[in-house]
Write a protein that holds these residues in place. Structure first.
Motif, short mmCIF file in Angstrom:
data_model
loop_
_atom_site.label_atom_id
_atom_site.label_comp_id
_atom_site.label_asym_id
_atom_site.label_seq_id
_atom_site.Cartn_x
_atom_site.Cartn_y
_atom_site.Cartn_z
N THR A 66 90.31 22.84 30.56
CA THR A 66 91.48 23.61 31.00
C THR A 66 91.24 24.20 32.39
N TYR A 67 90.03 24.70 32.62
CA TYR A 67 89.72 25.26 33.93
C TYR A 67 89.71 24.18 35.01
N ARG A 68 89.18 23.01 34.68
CA ARG A 68 89.17 21.92 35.66
C ARG A 68 90.59 21.56 36.07
N ASP A 120 80.36 30.31 32.82
CA ASP A 120 79.45 29.84 33.86
C ASP A 120 80.15 29.63 35.21
N ALA A 121 81.48 29.69 35.21
CA ALA A 121 82.22 29.46 36.47
C ALA A 121 82.80 30.73 37.05
N THR A 122 82.63 31.86 36.40
CA THR A 122 83.27 33.10 36.86
C THR A 122 82.85 33.49 38.27
N ALA A 123 81.54 33.51 38.52
CA ALA A 123 81.05 33.94 39.84
C ALA A 123 81.48 32.96 40.92
N GLY A 124 81.35 31.65 40.67
CA GLY A 124 81.73 30.67 41.66
C GLY A 124 83.22 30.66 41.96
N ARG A 171 80.41 23.68 46.49
CA ARG A 171 79.20 23.01 45.98
C ARG A 171 78.66 23.71 44.74
N SER A 172 78.76 25.04 44.72
CA SER A 172 78.27 25.79 43.56
C SER A 172 79.04 25.42 42.29
N LEU A 173 80.36 25.34 42.40
CA LEU A 173 81.17 24.97 41.23
C LEU A 173 80.99 23.50 40.86
N THR A 174 80.92 22.63 41.86
CA THR A 174 80.75 21.20 41.60
C THR A 174 79.44 20.94 40.86
N ALA A 175 78.39 21.68 41.21
CA ALA A 175 77.10 21.52 40.54
C ALA A 175 77.18 21.86 39.06
N LEU A 176 78.16 22.69 38.68
CA LEU A 176 78.34 23.07 37.28
C LEU A 176 79.28 22.12 36.55
N GLY A 177 79.79 21.13 37.24
CA GLY A 177 80.69 20.18 36.62
C GLY A 177 82.16 20.43 36.87
N TYR A 178 82.47 21.33 37.82
CA TYR A 178 83.86 21.63 38.16
C TYR A 178 84.10 21.19 39.60
N ASP A 179 84.79 20.08 39.77
CA ASP A 179 84.98 19.50 41.10
C ASP A 179 85.83 20.43 41.97
N ALA A 180 85.20 20.99 43.01
CA ALA A 180 85.90 21.91 43.92
C ALA A 180 85.75 21.44 45.35
N GLY A 181 85.63 20.13 45.55
CA GLY A 181 85.44 19.60 46.89
C GLY A 181 86.72 19.62 47.70
#
Length: 324
Positions: A66-68, A120-124, A171-181
């Motif tokens: 859902t977040y993605r 795990d995505a809150t800070a990013g 990059r921080s979010l992408t490393a967690l599996g959430y594509d933010a490029g």
């Protein structure tokens, strides 16, 4: 006597036994549930077990999928707008693209600030929203006015901090599996273009005998322009700390303009950074006359920096007033 002592012992033992029984009953009453006088155990034990607190209900975490989806919806329009900035040419097209990208950066930041995120995505997510807000402001500030002494928007973006912050957060979010490029627009480094000392930026007809020397004691390069009426006679480039001499100046009264700055853009006939535009208040008068035994002509020297004993005053002019 001996028998009496025996009786006394028996009475004490009986009294002690009664006291012990009373104590036992009292303890049994205190241990019963809710003040009841029923002994512990049996149905009393069942009541105690029923009164135990239930297990707390855990709030379900946000589904990563859902977040993605929310992240893609917020960044997609911005990514398209940034690609348009990358393709746009200098001038009005680039300014329009910057305006659109700025608005979409703000919209993306608003969307992310109200989006629920996995733990795990809150800070990013918060970091990315803040970086996008700053990017929107930098995109607006980079717009060029198209006039003289206008730094290229791509150079302005090259000195901004927000593009790097956006990349770091992405990059921080992408490393967690959430594509933010995001494909950020290309930038340019500040240029330091200069002409050779004494180079003529513009040269009209010169056929007289007058001679003009320019001394540039300022901390930057300069271009000196002489006009007659509304027409430019010539312009000469004088590097900082250098002198340049123009010969064959025709007779006439000239207005002397000069501009100083860094990075000469020949296409716009202007410096792009740290510009100033000025003119000498008095005209430069050149005369060539024949006299007995020869010819007299005028030789003038102008110093751009203030000097002790100098007799020439200057005034600032607007960039639009400076001759092209």
């Amino acid at each position: 006597m001996r028998e009496r002592r025996t009786v006394l012992r028996g009475r004490r033992a009986a009294a002690f036994g009664a006291a012990a029984l009373a104590l036992a009953l009292s303890l049994t009453a205190c241990s019963s549930d809710g003040g009841s006088e029923r002994p512990a155990g049996g149905s009393g034990g069942s009541a105690a077990a029923a009164s135990a607190d239930p297990s707390p209900t855990l709030t379900p975490t946000v589904d990563p999928a859902t977040y993605r989806h929310a992240l893609s919806g917020a960044l997609g329009p911005l990514d398209s707008a940034l690609r348009a900035v990358d393709r746009a040419g200098e001038g009005g097209a680039l300014n329009k693209a910057l305006d659109t990208a700025s608005a979409r950066a703000d919209a993306a930041a608003d969307a992310l600030q109200t989006t629920r995120t996995p733990d795990d995505a809150t800070a990013g997510n918060s970091q990315l929203a803040s970086a996008l807000r700053a990017l929107g402001q930098d995109l607006r500030s980079a717009r060029g006015d198209g006039g003289r002494c206008a730094t290229s928007p791509r150079v302005e973006l090259g000195t901004a901090r927000s593009p790097k912050s956006v990349q770091e957060a992405g990059r921080s979010l992408t490393a967690l599996g959430y594509d933010a490029g995001l494909r950020l627009p290309r930038t340019e480094q500040a240029k330091h273009r200069r002409l050779a000392n004494g180079a003529l930026v513009r040269d009209g007809s010169r056929g007289g005998l007058g001679r003009l020397t320019i001394r540039n004691g300022t901390g930057t390069d300069a271009v000196v322009t002489l006009t007659r009426g509304s027409r430019t006679a010539f312009s000469v480039y004088v590097r900082q700390g250098s002198n340049a001499t123009i010969r064959s100046v025709n007779s006439g009264a000239y207005t002397v303009y000069f501009t100083t700055g860094e990075d000469w853009n020949s296409a716009k006939s202007s410096f792009t950074r740290g510009c100033s535009f000025e003119k000498f208040d008095d005209k430069a008068n050149f005369r060539t006359v024949r006299v007995s035994g020869g010819t007299q002509y005028t030789v003038l020297t102008f110093t751009l920096n203030k000097v002790i004993g100098g007799n020439a005053t200057t005034s600032r002019v607007s960039p639009g007033e400076f001759p092209s």
